[in-house]
Design an enzyme around this catalytic site. Sequence first.
Site, PDB file in Angstrom:
ATOM      1  CE1 TYR A  23      -4.080   1.992   0.796  1.00 49.27           C
ATOM      2  CE2 TYR A  23      -2.575   3.244   2.186  1.00 49.27           C
ATOM      3  CZ  TYR A  23      -3.796   3.118   1.543  1.00 49.27           C
ATOM      4  OH  TYR A  23      -4.718   4.126   1.645  1.00 49.27           O
ATOM      5  CG  ASN A  39      -3.705   6.355  11.096  1.00 50.71           C
ATOM      6  OD1 ASN A  39      -2.547   6.636  10.772  1.00 50.71           O
ATOM      7  ND2 ASN A  39      -4.145   5.121  11.179  1.00 50.71           N
ATOM      8  CB  ILE A  83      -6.489  -5.234  19.869  1.00 50.43           C
ATOM      9  CG1 ILE A  83      -7.621  -4.254  20.239  1.00 50.43           C
ATOM     10  CG2 ILE A  83      -5.131  -4.555  19.951  1.00 50.43           C
ATOM     11  CD1 ILE A  83      -7.496  -3.676  21.630  1.00 50.43           C
ATOM     12  NE  ARG A  88      -0.557   3.098  12.348  1.00 52.50           N
ATOM     13  CZ  ARG A  88       0.525   2.435  12.738  1.00 52.50           C
ATOM     14  NH1 ARG A  88       1.308   2.942  13.671  1.00 52.50           N
ATOM     15  NH2 ARG A  88       0.820   1.267  12.209  1.00 52.50           N
ATOM     16  NE  ARG A 147      -3.033  -5.407  11.079  1.00 54.31           N
ATOM     17  CZ  ARG A 147      -3.943  -4.566  10.604  1.00 54.31           C
ATOM     18  NH1 ARG A 147      -4.931  -5.009   9.845  1.00 54.31           N
ATOM     19  NH2 ARG A 147      -3.855  -3.267  10.861  1.00 54.31           N
ATOM     20  CG  ASP A 198      -0.370  -2.830  11.962  1.00 54.50           C
ATOM     21  OD1 ASP A 198      -0.872  -2.059  11.127  1.00 54.50           O
ATOM     22  OD2 ASP A 198      -0.994  -3.753  12.501  1.00 54.50           O
TER      23      ASP A 198
END
Lengths: 312, 312
Positions: free
Chosen positions: A139, A168, A198, A206, A264, A267
């Site tokens: 991304y 964000n 979560i 963020r 993940r 992140d």
Amino acid sequence: MSSTVAILGAGGFLGTNLALRLAGTVGELRCFGRRQAFPTAWQGLNWTRGEVSGAEVRQVLAGCDTVIHLASTSTPATADRRIADDAQSNVIDTLELLDQCVELGVGRIVFISSGGTVYGPCDQIPTPESTPTNPITAYGVAKLAIEKYLAVYRHQHGLDYRILRVANPFGPYQTAYKGQGVIAAVMASALHDTSLQIWGDGGVVRDYVYVNDVVEAIIKTIGHTGDSRVFNIGSGIGHDVLQVVRAVEKLSGKTLQLEFRPARPVDVPVSILDSSLATRELGWRCATSFEAGLTITLEWARAFEAKQACQL
Amino acid sequence: MSSTVAILGAGGFLGTNLALRLAGTVGELRCFGRRQAFPTAWQGLNWTRGEVSGAEVRQVLAGCDTVIHLASTSTPATADRRIADDAQSNVIDTLELLDQCVELGVGRIVFISSGGTVYGPCDQIPTPESTPTNPITAYGVAKLAIEKYLAVYRHQHGLDYRILRVANPFGPYQTAYKGQGVIAAVMASALHDTSLQIWGDGGVVRDYVYVNDVVEAIIKTIGHTGDSRVFNIGSGIGHDVLQVVRAVEKLSGKTLQLEFRPARPVDVPVSILDSSLATRELGWRCATSFEAGLTITLEWARAFEAKQACQL
């Protein structure tokens, strides 16, 4: 402003907010997208349905002074599943779009990039625009590639551009259904009394920026005449996921049930933007506090849920 | 080395030199490409004909320890004509390739990037790897996008990589026919007594690096275990086009007729690389002087022309 402005990808979260704010303030506003996530918000606005890669976009671009490009087919979490497809539908489709903009004499592109992913993990927090860009997600690479191609189109074809690397964003018209929007997901859990997943230990930090502030930043780039073309747009303040949870719990009076899942790889641990260039060059600053933004957003979410319930 | 190594895009200038040097020094060498620019050089080498995007590449990748990716469909001058097509055939095809590498368990990709275009115009000359990357050509953006995607594939799938940002390579097996290779073009003019087209005033400065040195750098990346993954490979010395002309005139005893054309927007004025990281980390240095490289290359070009003439 008497100019003609098009918003591509107008039907989503950012686009809906932007369209409602721009309507009536520019000479002509053309909104274009695959679908309207909130059809009732669009009454009276000029809307064309279509894909950025489709034939319908041409009539939207023709005669435009400014094209605001928000269209995206993926999220940070989905882009990595099929990287080639993601690059195809975001990078390649944008290049075809830029070719048409050159051909049709569009004056300027405003591109919404991703302040949360283009830098990747970095030492300098808050992060200024000059920081090396080393994304760890497809991304982020796709956004960065489009940024770099925009510079080539300007250099070779004179197509001007501005890029906003938005942190964000959160606010009304953001939903939790696309795997985007931590705040929308937390609020949905509070309103529906469902457990909240979560990723990791809740410590991912963020930079949450209220959508109205993002919209004001976009508007400021439409007529900007300075030399800088890439701007961070964030609050400059970090909150981790557990802080978001506690804040929403406090506002809603609910206690959320948390389900912790494995972290993940997409992140980065911390993303906080330094937006002082936007303050100096665009005269922009983040005007809405995290708490104020949360309060308005929760009010909106409650009203939206109530309306949905009435329609059932 | 007992490893299995594949060269993709092996049939061109760099690939031919690399294959000839690697043959017999690795466990298994597999060469793959669209065509052999110099078929007579390939006797006895393992060659598979195909496109990177085609089905034939799969058998070449299977079981490879290292894949050296030289395949490219464009040059800095051609990529800008149809940017979307260029991105399609270079970036997207490479992503499909990387997916196959992950699936087939390839250990490492060595990607040949472009030291002359990824940085764009920059203040720091010679230019180290840490310099911001702001290409002014689609060719440079495509190379940079692939670099950034490689980092994502490593982060998410463990596919290791090394990137060489090679300056302007020259030497045997480079031809002037594809609009690449200033030195090849100057030599062709000298040998054929044809006039030489120069874009701009001849003051564009490039870092010419002899192909054998580039080949040695590639070989050093195959087994490199350090943390750095992106290396400049150049001589660190700049020559402008008129200096190249004078040097070839001196070696060949010819006086070239020059045709000055308008400068091209794709050419940055100066590109000279700082390759000290490769010296420190790979133990590499540019061993061949500009003059020595020119002498060998002119000898090769004369012999090649003589052979061609015999075959007529």
